[in-house]
Scaffold this motif. Sequence first.
Motif, PDB file in Angstrom:
ATOM      1  N   VAL A 140       0.754  -1.077   0.298  1.00 34.87           N
ATOM      2  CA  VAL A 140      -0.030  -0.147  -0.160  1.00 34.87           C
ATOM      3  C   VAL A 140       0.855   1.336  -0.315  1.00 34.87           C
ATOM      4  O   VAL A 140       1.789   1.451   0.738  1.00 34.87           O
ATOM      5  CB  VAL A 140      -1.200  -0.083   1.049  1.00 34.87           C
ATOM      6  N   ASN A 141       0.669   1.999  -1.230  1.00 30.06           N
ATOM      7  CA  ASN A 141       1.843   3.273  -0.837  1.00 30.06           C
ATOM      8  C   ASN A 141       3.594   2.420  -0.891  1.00 30.06           C
ATOM      9  O   ASN A 141       4.117   1.215  -1.609  1.00 30.06           O
ATOM     10  CB  ASN A 141       1.514   4.027  -0.711  1.00 30.06           C
ATOM     11  N   ASP A 142       4.151   3.130  -0.197  1.00 32.02           N
ATOM     12  CA  ASP A 142       5.656   2.614   0.389  1.00 32.02           C
ATOM     13  C   ASP A 142       5.506   1.636   1.427  1.00 32.02           C
ATOM     14  O   ASP A 142       6.788   1.615   1.888  1.00 32.02           O
ATOM     15  CB  ASP A 142       6.399   3.754   0.247  1.00 32.02           C
ATOM     16  N   THR A 143       4.766   1.464   1.785  1.00 32.39           N
ATOM     17  CA  THR A 143       4.251   0.241   2.959  1.00 32.39           C
ATOM     18  C   THR A 143       3.757  -1.248   2.731  1.00 32.39           C
ATOM     19  O   THR A 143       3.068  -1.535   1.818  1.00 32.39           O
ATOM     20  CB  THR A 143       3.402   0.519   4.016  1.00 32.39           C
ATOM     21  N   GLU A 144       4.488  -2.330   2.920  1.00 31.24           N
ATOM     22  CA  GLU A 144       4.463  -3.765   2.520  1.00 31.24           C
ATOM     23  C   GLU A 144       4.059  -3.857   3.912  1.00 31.24           C
ATOM     24  O   GLU A 144       4.851  -4.278   4.826  1.00 31.24           O
ATOM     25  CB  GLU A 144       5.865  -4.211   2.053  1.00 31.24           C
ATOM     26  N   PHE A 145       2.764  -5.080   3.537  1.00 28.02           N
ATOM     27  CA  PHE A 145       2.619  -6.246   4.705  1.00 28.02           C
ATOM     28  C   PHE A 145       2.481  -7.935   4.196  1.00 28.02           C
ATOM     29  O   PHE A 145       2.846  -8.290   2.599  1.00 28.02           O
ATOM     30  CB  PHE A 145       1.373  -5.652   4.779  1.00 28.02           C
ATOM     31  N   ASP A 167      -1.536   6.388  10.891  1.00 28.74           N
ATOM     32  CA  ASP A 167      -0.544   6.165   9.230  1.00 28.74           C
ATOM     33  C   ASP A 167       0.226   4.920   9.393  1.00 28.74           C
ATOM     34  O   ASP A 167       0.961   4.436  10.607  1.00 28.74           O
ATOM     35  CB  ASP A 167       0.737   7.082   9.991  1.00 28.74           C
ATOM     36  N   LEU A 168       0.165   4.480   8.472  1.00 29.41           N
ATOM     37  CA  LEU A 168       0.336   2.854   7.854  1.00 29.41           C
ATOM     38  C   LEU A 168       1.799   3.181   8.147  1.00 29.41           C
ATOM     39  O   LEU A 168       2.069   1.601   8.787  1.00 29.41           O
ATOM     40  CB  LEU A 168      -0.464   2.693   6.351  1.00 29.41           C
ATOM     41  N   LYS A 169       2.924   3.692   8.116  1.00 31.54           N
ATOM     42  CA  LYS A 169       4.195   3.403   8.062  1.00 31.54           C
ATOM     43  C   LYS A 169       4.754   3.578  10.010  1.00 31.54           C
ATOM     44  O   LYS A 169       5.792   2.490   9.993  1.00 31.54           O
ATOM     45  CB  LYS A 169       5.119   4.933   7.658  1.00 31.54           C
ATOM     46  N   ARG A 170       3.869   4.148  10.382  1.00 33.61           N
ATOM     47  CA  ARG A 170       3.862   3.548  11.826  1.00 33.61           C
ATOM     48  C   ARG A 170       2.984   2.097  12.669  1.00 33.61           C
ATOM     49  O   ARG A 170       3.089   1.967  13.435  1.00 33.61           O
ATOM     50  CB  ARG A 170       3.354   4.406  13.060  1.00 33.61           C
ATOM     51  N   VAL A 171       2.508   1.569  11.457  1.00 30.18           N
ATOM     52  CA  VAL A 171       1.762   0.203  11.928  1.00 30.18           C
ATOM     53  C   VAL A 171       2.674  -0.941  11.639  1.00 30.18           C
ATOM     54  O   VAL A 171       3.512  -1.232  10.809  1.00 30.18           O
ATOM     55  CB  VAL A 171       0.834  -0.218  11.572  1.00 30.18           C
ATOM     56  N   GLY A 172       3.223  -1.833  13.037  1.00 29.27           N
ATOM     57  CA  GLY A 172       3.907  -3.219  13.048  1.00 29.27           C
ATOM     58  C   GLY A 172       3.271  -4.185  12.768  1.00 29.27           C
ATOM     59  O   GLY A 172       3.384  -4.987  11.916  1.00 29.27           O
ATOM     60  N   GLN A 173       1.902  -4.199  13.435  1.00 26.20           N
ATOM     61  CA  GLN A 173       0.752  -5.366  12.289  1.00 26.20           C
ATOM     62  C   GLN A 173      -0.338  -5.519  13.417  1.00 26.20           C
ATOM     63  O   GLN A 173      -0.732  -4.637  14.270  1.00 26.20           O
ATOM     64  CB  GLN A 173       1.817  -6.556  13.767  1.00 26.20           C
ATOM     65  N   VAL A 174      -1.861  -5.628  12.959  1.00 21.77           N
ATOM     66  CA  VAL A 174      -2.393  -6.051  13.390  1.00 21.77           C
ATOM     67  C   VAL A 174      -3.145  -7.239  12.979  1.00 21.77           C
ATOM     68  O   VAL A 174      -2.789  -7.802  12.023  1.00 21.77           O
ATOM     69  CB  VAL A 174      -3.663  -4.764  12.510  1.00 21.77           C
TER      70      VAL A 174
END
Length: 218
Positions: A140-145, A167-174
């Motif tokens: 998602v954008n520049d964030t890979e999950f 902010d997705l860049k500050r999320v580690g896990q859900v």
Amino acid sequence: MSSTLVIIFLVFGGVLALQFYKGRKLNAMLMVHYIRGFENVLKPKDKDYIYLGGTVGFKARYQLQNKFIRDVDLTLTMLPRQSFLWLPFSYVMRGGDRLYIVVSPKFRVRRDAHLIRRMFHRFGAKIKEEKDLNKENLKVNDTEFIALYKEKSDVLNLLKLLENSFDLKRVGQVSLNFENNTIYCIVKPDPQKTPRELEKFLENLPKTFENWTYFSEE
């Protein structure tokens, strides 16, 4: 021992002492700031705190007056800002402070699903049921999950929940956890943003999973 070495040791000791007191003070101020922010937005009907080694962090349990959510458990673990020597290593390993969020809803979590930011867990995430789940990479954008799921709609809903809350860049896990009926999230907290982000996360949660319609009010 030469006078030069003595001076070096004295200066170094002074730096360590100064960092210790300044770091402890900063962590203590941040903890108070987070607690006030969480209480202001959640307005819990009951609360309980456990402090982790002074300024290491805290655990909090908030019982909510909420139609869909019973309570929220938060664990804040902080960088050792009081340790001049250990702080750089801790930052490299952890990437900053961490807030662990565990939500106990009044509805039933129907399936397991996980979204894990790539390289967040240095030694890999420990997912007990991983062998029974589908695995896929999502960007998602520049964030890979890394996505683990039984039904892909569940991780897409989790992604939507995160995009509308943090902010997705500050999320580690859900994660959605069927066995213990919880929603679990790890974020890098921001003192100015995270209380409001947590509020949005809890507001958006039942909206995102509105097809799980068997709510049980208490």
